[in-house]
Design an enzyme around this catalytic site. Structure first.
Site, short mmCIF file in Angstrom:
data_model
loop_
_atom_site.label_atom_id
_atom_site.label_comp_id
_atom_site.label_asym_id
_atom_site.label_seq_id
_atom_site.Cartn_x
_atom_site.Cartn_y
_atom_site.Cartn_z
N GLY A 284 -63.05 127.47 -76.79
CA GLY A 284 -63.32 128.90 -76.74
C GLY A 284 -64.56 129.28 -75.96
N ARG B 48 -60.50 132.39 -75.57
CA ARG B 48 -61.96 132.28 -75.48
C ARG B 48 -62.59 133.63 -75.18
NH1 ARG B 48 -63.70 130.17 -69.65
NH2 ARG B 48 -61.91 130.83 -68.43
N GLY C 172 -52.57 134.39 -75.64
CA GLY C 172 -53.57 135.19 -76.34
C GLY C 172 -54.97 134.84 -75.89
N ASP D 107 -49.53 136.52 -67.59
CA ASP D 107 -50.61 136.88 -68.51
C ASP D 107 -51.87 137.28 -67.76
OD1 ASP D 107 -50.35 133.92 -68.08
OD2 ASP D 107 -52.36 133.92 -68.93
N ARG E 43 -51.46 143.30 -70.50
CA ARG E 43 -50.92 142.43 -69.47
C ARG E 43 -49.39 142.46 -69.52
NH1 ARG E 43 -55.23 138.28 -69.20
NH2 ARG E 43 -56.86 138.92 -70.67
N LYS F 144 -66.34 137.09 -72.89
CA LYS F 144 -65.54 135.95 -72.43
C LYS F 144 -66.38 134.69 -72.56
CE LYS F 144 -62.64 134.60 -68.49
NZ LYS F 144 -62.19 135.01 -67.14
N ARG G 283 -67.22 141.44 -69.89
CA ARG G 283 -66.29 141.99 -68.90
C ARG G 283 -65.83 143.38 -69.34
NH1 ARG G 283 -61.24 138.36 -67.23
NH2 ARG G 283 -60.40 138.91 -69.27
#
Length: 470
Positions: free
Chosen positions: A121, A88, A85, A244, A179, A108, A172
């Site tokens: 994170g 961060r 998951g 992932d 994924r 991110k 981002r």
């Protein structure tokens, strides 16, 4: 504050897919970089300049956003982890651009989430700027990729093995953050209803012509086959091709310890965490197929007629190496001036790569030099190159425009590791000029606007390993 109109389809899925939470505010957000072109495509150009540091640093959530951390699982270096998951990252939401494309907006390095696995994170400045530069360079090279919208310094130190480092947040943008691991987590749990919901959502969002799970698999495999061939044609090594980090959309995602090769070697590894070379340059096609086999296994869990579905999935996966080879042949043939290759061209391409590996020839500069007649200078064994070149010239004699084909396929400049490291070192010291210089040159990679950036590293500039930012 004026903000774009969010349209948050992922947040409308069941709450088992994510955890809702806001990004964690930072001490003193300061905007370091902002992508005007990307901001227009997302509508985030509407965020006033005076508010951008707060919004893209995570201190102010835009109106209409629905912040959440996504759930997924994944195979990491071949070992399955049942729950990963966004540890961060926070997905702020989705926007529809003026081009009609739906895009995720993600922060991110935005603080801890329930999936942080004891991490803080956060992200430090180096990996944030590396991803910003490399993802934008990949876009300019024509390779499907996530994009960088903004980089914000947090005014806080974070702690890594190197000690205290300046913190940063990257904004981002992606077609989505779905994924292979997103499918795996529900398949592993036996939650077929969630798996069906996710499959239908992925089809609607990315492959609307797909008729079902196996058709979705076929589409993702085709996208991944072309993607990995495209990576290899520019000497790119992802470094962490875990499931992932394999996007359903076919975009390059999660630029961790990635790198572009200087001297060519098929076994090249840069990632400091890839001790066994699983994700070496030449092994990337095999891993792409392996990852798609894991997607197939996950998708099968929802099928009522599993025997028939297994047969179909097996056929799709077994066809993928041939898809990659065909895409690879097309891209590498173009690099030597062949516009319409056939399988008989493979030995010519492979023999050149073998000569390059033997002599340690620079990957980017050798192919670029083929177009201007100076490639011989890249080799130690020039007699061997001359013998190859005689065969090559005979092959391209019938090509109508080999020079144009080569120039379009061979970049003049790439984000070389040593330049990235120099840029990061300068940025940590407060100097963003090397960052701006790279961004300017890499925006037009097929034109040599800054010749110094095309030089491979000197012996004392070689970067032997790249590192993840976690």
């Amino acid at each position: 504050m004026t903000t774009p109109a969010f349209d948050n389809s992922y947040a409308a899925l069941p709450d088992t897919f994510y955890t809702r939470l806001d990004p964690t505010p930072v001490k003193a957000p300061r905007l370091l970089a902002f992508n005007d072109d990307m901001s227009y495509l997302t509508g985030l150009d509407r965020v006033p300049p005076e508010d951008r540091a707060a919004v893209f640093g995570g201190n102010r959530v835009p109106d209409g956003a629905a912040p959440l951390a996504q759930l997924y699982a994944g195979h990491q270096f071949g070992t399955y982890n049942p729950q990963l998951g966004d540890g961060r990252a926070i997905l702020l939401g989705e926007v529809l651009g003026p081009d009609g494309i739906r895009r995720d907006i993600q922060l991110k390095g935005s603080g801890p989430t329930p999936y942080s696995r004891m991490g803080d994170g956060r992200a430090w400045l180096g990996p944030v700027l590396r991803e910003y530069v490399v993802s934008e360079a990949m876009h300019a090279l024509g390779i499907p990729t996530t994009r960088a919208l903004a980089a914000v310094a947090t005014g806080e130190d974070i702690w890594r093995e190197q000690g205290a480092l300046p913190g940063a947040v990257l904004t981002r943008v992606a077609r989505s953050h779905l994924r292979v691991g997103t499918f795996q987590v529900f398949a592993h749990r036996g939650d077929t209803e969630a798996l069906k919901t996710l499959t239908d959502y992925a089809i609607r969002r990315h492959y609307p012509d797909a008729s079902g799970p196996m058709d979705l698999l076929r589409g993702v495999c085709a996208a991944q086959a072309d993607l990995v061939a495209h990576w290899m044609s520019v000497g790119f090594i992802h470094g962490v091709m875990n499931t992932d980090n394999a996007a359903i959309s076919g975009e390059t995602i999660d630029y961790g310890p990635c790198a572009f090769m200087d001297a060519f070697h098929a076994g090249r590894v840069f990632s400091s965490i890839d001790q066994q070379g699983r994700y070496a340059y030449g092994n990337q096609p095999n891993i792409a197929v392996w990852n798609m086999a894991q997607l197939a296994t996950a998708l099968l869990q929802q099928m009522s007629d599993k025997d028939a579905a297994v047969d179909e999935a097996t056929e799709v996966i077994h066809a993928m190496p041939g898809q990659i080879e065909e895409a690879w042949r097309g891209r590498f043939a173009a690099k030597i001036g062949i516009s319409a290759p056939d399988p008989s061209d493979m030995p010519l391409i492979e023999d050149l790569l073998a000569l390059m590996q033997k002599d340690g020839a620079d990957f980017t500069n050798t192919f670029r030099a083929l177009g201007d007649g100076t490639a011989r200078d890249q080799f130690l064994d020039r007699d061997a190159f001359d013998a190859w070149a005689e065969r090559w010239r005979a092959r391209i004699a019938a090509e109508p425009e080999p020079q144009a084909v080569m120039n379009a396929a061979n970049p003049a400049v790439i984000p070389r590791n040593h330049r990235i490291e120099q840029m990061i070192e300068a940025a940590v010291a407060g100097d963003m000029a090397p960052f701006e210089r790279l961004m300017t040159a890499l925006a037009t990679p097929y034109k040599l606007t800054d010749p110094d950036l095309a030089h491979p590293p000197t012996e004392d500039e070689i970067v032997p390993a790249t590192f993840c930012g976690t």
